[in-house]
Scaffold this motif. Structure first.
Motif, PDB file in Angstrom:
ATOM      1  N   TYR A 151       0.855  -1.189   0.000  1.00 54.57           N
ATOM      2  CA  TYR A 151       0.000   0.000   0.000  1.00 54.57           C
ATOM      3  C   TYR A 151       0.893   1.241   0.000  1.00 54.57           C
ATOM      4  CZ  TYR A 151      -4.280   2.655   1.241  1.00 54.57           C
ATOM      5  OH  TYR A 151      -5.358   3.526   1.255  1.00 54.57           O
ATOM      6  N   PRO A 152       1.705   1.397  -1.053  1.00 50.58           N
ATOM      7  CA  PRO A 152       2.671   2.505  -1.091  1.00 50.58           C
ATOM      8  C   PRO A 152       1.976   3.860  -1.155  1.00 50.58           C
ATOM      9  CG  PRO A 152       2.604   1.371  -3.204  1.00 50.58           C
ATOM     10  CD  PRO A 152       1.795   0.545  -2.260  1.00 50.58           C
ATOM     11  N   TRP A 153       2.559   4.818  -0.492  1.00 46.62           N
ATOM     12  CA  TRP A 153       1.959   6.143  -0.349  1.00 46.62           C
ATOM     13  C   TRP A 153       1.572   6.747  -1.691  1.00 46.62           C
ATOM     14  CZ3 TRP A 153      -0.171   9.229   3.093  1.00 46.62           C
ATOM     15  CH2 TRP A 153      -0.321  10.579   2.777  1.00 46.62           C
ATOM     16  N   GLU A 154       2.483   6.683  -2.656  1.00 48.85           N
ATOM     17  CA  GLU A 154       2.261   7.366  -3.924  1.00 48.85           C
ATOM     18  C   GLU A 154       1.157   6.727  -4.759  1.00 48.85           C
ATOM     19  OE1 GLU A 154       5.471   4.269  -4.624  1.00 48.85           O
ATOM     20  OE2 GLU A 154       4.898   5.690  -3.034  1.00 48.85           O
ATOM     21  N   LEU A 155       0.809   5.480  -4.469  1.00 44.73           N
ATOM     22  CA  LEU A 155      -0.218   4.792  -5.259  1.00 44.73           C
ATOM     23  C   LEU A 155      -1.557   4.657  -4.522  1.00 44.73           C
ATOM     24  CD1 LEU A 155       1.863   1.860  -6.842  1.00 44.73           C
ATOM     25  CD2 LEU A 155       1.216   4.048  -7.888  1.00 44.73           C
ATOM     26  N   ARG A 156      -1.633   5.151  -3.297  1.00 40.34           N
ATOM     27  CA  ARG A 156      -2.841   4.932  -2.504  1.00 40.34           C
ATOM     28  C   ARG A 156      -4.105   5.489  -3.150  1.00 40.34           C
ATOM     29  NH1 ARG A 156      -0.420   5.904   3.610  1.00 40.34           N
ATOM     30  NH2 ARG A 156       1.301   4.403   3.324  1.00 40.34           N
ATOM     31  N   PRO A 157      -4.096   6.699  -3.726  1.00 37.42           N
ATOM     32  CA  PRO A 157      -5.327   7.168  -4.365  1.00 37.42           C
ATOM     33  C   PRO A 157      -5.813   6.226  -5.467  1.00 37.42           C
ATOM     34  CG  PRO A 157      -3.818   9.000  -4.037  1.00 37.42           C
ATOM     35  CD  PRO A 157      -3.051   7.748  -3.720  1.00 37.42           C
ATOM     36  N   GLN A 158      -4.891   5.709  -6.282  1.00 37.76           N
ATOM     37  CA  GLN A 158      -5.280   4.789  -7.350  1.00 37.76           C
ATOM     38  C   GLN A 158      -5.757   3.452  -6.776  1.00 37.76           C
ATOM     39  OE1 GLN A 158      -2.536   4.521 -10.796  1.00 37.76           O
ATOM     40  NE2 GLN A 158      -1.316   6.071  -9.742  1.00 37.76           N
ATOM     41  N   ILE A 159      -5.041   2.952  -5.777  1.00 40.54           N
ATOM     42  CA  ILE A 159      -5.443   1.684  -5.160  1.00 40.54           C
ATOM     43  C   ILE A 159      -6.831   1.814  -4.552  1.00 40.54           C
ATOM     44  CG2 ILE A 159      -4.939   0.062  -3.294  1.00 40.54           C
ATOM     45  CD1 ILE A 159      -1.946   0.686  -3.767  1.00 40.54           C
ATOM     46  N   ASP A 160      -7.066   2.908  -3.834  1.00 41.02           N
ATOM     47  CA  ASP A 160      -8.373   3.122  -3.195  1.00 41.02           C
ATOM     48  C   ASP A 160      -9.483   3.201  -4.228  1.00 41.02           C
ATOM     49  OD1 ASP A 160      -7.109   3.149  -0.749  1.00 41.02           O
ATOM     50  OD2 ASP A 160      -7.167   5.341  -0.522  1.00 41.02           O
ATOM     51  N   SER A 161      -9.208   3.878  -5.342  1.00 41.07           N
ATOM     52  CA  SER A 161     -10.214   4.030  -6.393  1.00 41.07           C
ATOM     53  C   SER A 161     -10.563   2.686  -7.021  1.00 41.07           C
ATOM     54  CB  SER A 161      -9.698   4.996  -7.468  1.00 41.07           C
ATOM     55  OG  SER A 161     -10.623   5.127  -8.518  1.00 41.07           O
ATOM     56  N   VAL A 162      -9.549   1.878  -7.325  1.00 40.48           N
ATOM     57  CA  VAL A 162      -9.785   0.559  -7.903  1.00 40.48           C
ATOM     58  C   VAL A 162     -10.502  -0.333  -6.894  1.00 40.48           C
ATOM     59  CG1 VAL A 162      -8.661  -1.556  -8.700  1.00 40.48           C
ATOM     60  CG2 VAL A 162      -7.885   0.662  -9.545  1.00 40.48           C
ATOM     61  N   ASN A 163     -10.055  -0.297  -5.648  1.00 45.66           N
ATOM     62  CA  ASN A 163     -10.677  -1.137  -4.622  1.00 45.66           C
ATOM     63  C   ASN A 163     -12.160  -0.828  -4.455  1.00 45.66           C
ATOM     64  OD1 ASN A 163      -8.321  -2.491  -4.064  1.00 45.66           O
ATOM     65  ND2 ASN A 163      -7.842  -1.318  -2.216  1.00 45.66           N
ATOM     66  N   GLU A 164     -12.517   0.432  -4.547  1.00 44.53           N
ATOM     67  CA  GLU A 164     -13.919   0.822  -4.356  1.00 44.53           C
ATOM     68  C   GLU A 164     -14.821   0.177  -5.392  1.00 44.53           C
ATOM     69  OE1 GLU A 164     -16.748   4.848  -4.165  1.00 44.53           O
ATOM     70  OE2 GLU A 164     -14.576   5.034  -4.469  1.00 44.53           O
ATOM     71  N   VAL A 165     -14.443   0.254  -6.662  1.00 42.99           N
ATOM     72  CA  VAL A 165     -15.309  -0.301  -7.696  1.00 42.99           C
ATOM     73  C   VAL A 165     -15.238  -1.828  -7.733  1.00 42.99           C
ATOM     74  CG1 VAL A 165     -15.304   1.797  -9.100  1.00 42.99           C
ATOM     75  CG2 VAL A 165     -13.565   0.037  -9.517  1.00 42.99           C
ATOM     76  N   VAL A 166     -14.081  -2.386  -7.425  1.00 43.05           N
ATOM     77  CA  VAL A 166     -13.966  -3.839  -7.400  1.00 43.05           C
ATOM     78  C   VAL A 166     -14.796  -4.409  -6.260  1.00 43.05           C
ATOM     79  CG1 VAL A 166     -12.364  -5.751  -6.944  1.00 43.05           C
ATOM     80  CG2 VAL A 166     -11.761  -3.981  -8.600  1.00 43.05           C
ATOM     81  N   TYR A 167     -14.767  -3.763  -5.100  1.00 45.47           N
ATOM     82  CA  TYR A 167     -15.601  -4.232  -3.991  1.00 45.47           C
ATOM     83  C   TYR A 167     -17.074  -4.176  -4.370  1.00 45.47           C
ATOM     84  CZ  TYR A 167     -18.304  -4.396   0.267  1.00 45.47           C
ATOM     85  OH  TYR A 167     -19.258  -4.729   1.188  1.00 45.47           O
ATOM     86  N   ARG A 168     -17.511  -3.049  -4.881  1.00 50.47           N
ATOM     87  CA  ARG A 168     -18.936  -2.849  -5.168  1.00 50.47           C
ATOM     88  C   ARG A 168     -19.451  -3.818  -6.220  1.00 50.47           C
ATOM     89  NH1 ARG A 168     -19.234   2.412  -7.844  1.00 50.47           N
ATOM     90  NH2 ARG A 168     -18.937   1.157  -9.721  1.00 50.47           N
ATOM     91  N   ASP A 169     -18.719  -3.979  -7.294  1.00 45.65           N
ATOM     92  CA  ASP A 169     -19.247  -4.726  -8.435  1.00 45.65           C
ATOM     93  C   ASP A 169     -18.764  -6.169  -8.531  1.00 45.65           C
ATOM     94  OD1 ASP A 169     -20.485  -2.353  -9.158  1.00 45.65           O
ATOM     95  OD2 ASP A 169     -18.917  -1.763 -10.565  1.00 45.65           O
TER      96      ASP A 169
END
Length: 335
Positions: A151-169
């Motif tokens: 969960y590297p600092w510089e990639l957290r916004p992208q990881i969070d964004s992908v995780n949100e849609v992957v969790y939901r759908d």
């Protein structure tokens, strides 16, 4: 545990115990090696996230693990795999005892993963999305040498964004299809699931991993759904437009991760199949557990290395599975 309510859309109970175990102990629970016990089921995709992250980071000694039986009833997960049917450290027969030790009036889900304070026998948290992030960020003093940055600092916004849609759908989407109480609710969940899988296929066609060039938390979260897809979600949950093995990009991506130390060596297909087909009696009232699918394909070459990427970044693969934690050979193609 999910269930079907006639005429209604499936809704997950997300009222978790959100107390955190942190390096500074700000919630009253400080990271201490050996103080806590991670209770999991190898059948559960949410718990499997924690199993994988714990292994990738080398936290096996710092955070010992208890594996519950894959089959439970309304009284919750049990320790039927252990001698005498009791967890040898906590001394309990059912996980609900640790929840009731914290709150005798507890009326929410008795879920895994759960982290239990061994000193008191009380559940500290079952907040599965936060547990894995805290293993990465709060337990750093006890990571193995060469542990990857998931969960590297510089990639957290992208990881969070992908995780949100992957969790939901996807992660929750298969449950929304499987436990739909109406044709309309099922159709909507089915559509969103396969639309998202198509989106993921396009994303992964040119990228070995979901975010960046290394394995991250996003890959862990997607993998635990994909590895169960053909064994249970395709048939049991009626997610049957295609099998995973019929979606070339996602199938190769899943095989790549499965063959990476820390992923496939944590997967117990026998536990997965028995849990879904024996516990969900409203979906499968006969209790018949399917004999398939053939698991040998998980070891077929995946060709994903041609896309580049560095699985563990500047780190190294985890070592051998610790004694006592190996999946039985008959339950995995790795055997």
């Amino acid at each position: 545990m999910g269930y079907v309510t006639a005429g209604k859309e499936y809704s997950r109970d997300s009222r978790y115990l959100t107390t955190r175990i942190t390096a500074d102990g700000r919630d009253g629970y400080r990271v201490e090696p050996g103080r806590y016990r991670l209770v999991v089921s190898r059948a559960c995709p949410w718990a499997s996230r924690a199993v994988i992250v714990r292994r990738l980071l080398g936290l096996e000694e710092a955070l010992p693990m208890a594996v519950a039986s894959p089959v439970h009833d309304e009284r919750s997960w049990n320790f039927g795999l252990d001698p005498g049917g009791r967890d040898p450290v906590l001394g309990i027969e059912r996980l609900q005892e640790a929840y009731f030790a914290r709150d005798p009036g507890y009326d929410r889900g008795i879920t895994v993963p759960a982290v239990v304070d061994v000193r008191t026998g009380r559940v500290v948290t079952n907040d599965f999305p936060q547990i894995t992030l805290d293993l990465s960020l709060q337990w750093t003093a006890h990571h193995r040498a060469g542990a990857p940055s998931l969960y590297p600092w510089e990639l957290r916004p992208q990881i969070d964004s992908v995780n949100e849609v992957v969790y939901r759908d996807v992660n929750n989407g298969v449950y929304r299809a499987g436990f739909a109480g109406s044709q309309e609710a099922y159709a909507e969940a089915y559509r969103r699931l396969f639309d998202r899988l198509d989106w993921l296929s396009e994303r992964l066609a040119a990228s070995r991993y979901l975010v960046g060039e290394c394995i991250t938390e996003a890959d862990v979260r997607l993998f635990t759904t994909l590895v169960r897809f053909d064994a249970v979600y395709h048939g049991h949950f009626k997610c049957n437009r295609h099998k995973l093995s019929e979606m070339p990009v996602l199938w190769a991506y899943a095989r790549d991760l499965f063959q990476t130390p820390g992923f496939g060596d944590t997967v117990d297909f026998d536990h997965i199949k028995r849990h879904y087909h024996l516990v969900h009696t409203d979906i499968n009232p006969t209790g018949i557990v399917p004999a398939g699918p053939d698991l040998s394909g998980w070891l077929a070459p995946h060709g994903r290395g041609a896309l580049g990427g560095r699985p563990f970044g500047d780190g190294t693969p985890p070592g051998p599975v610790p004694p006592g934690e190996a999946v039985p050979p008959a339950h995995t193609p790795l055997g």
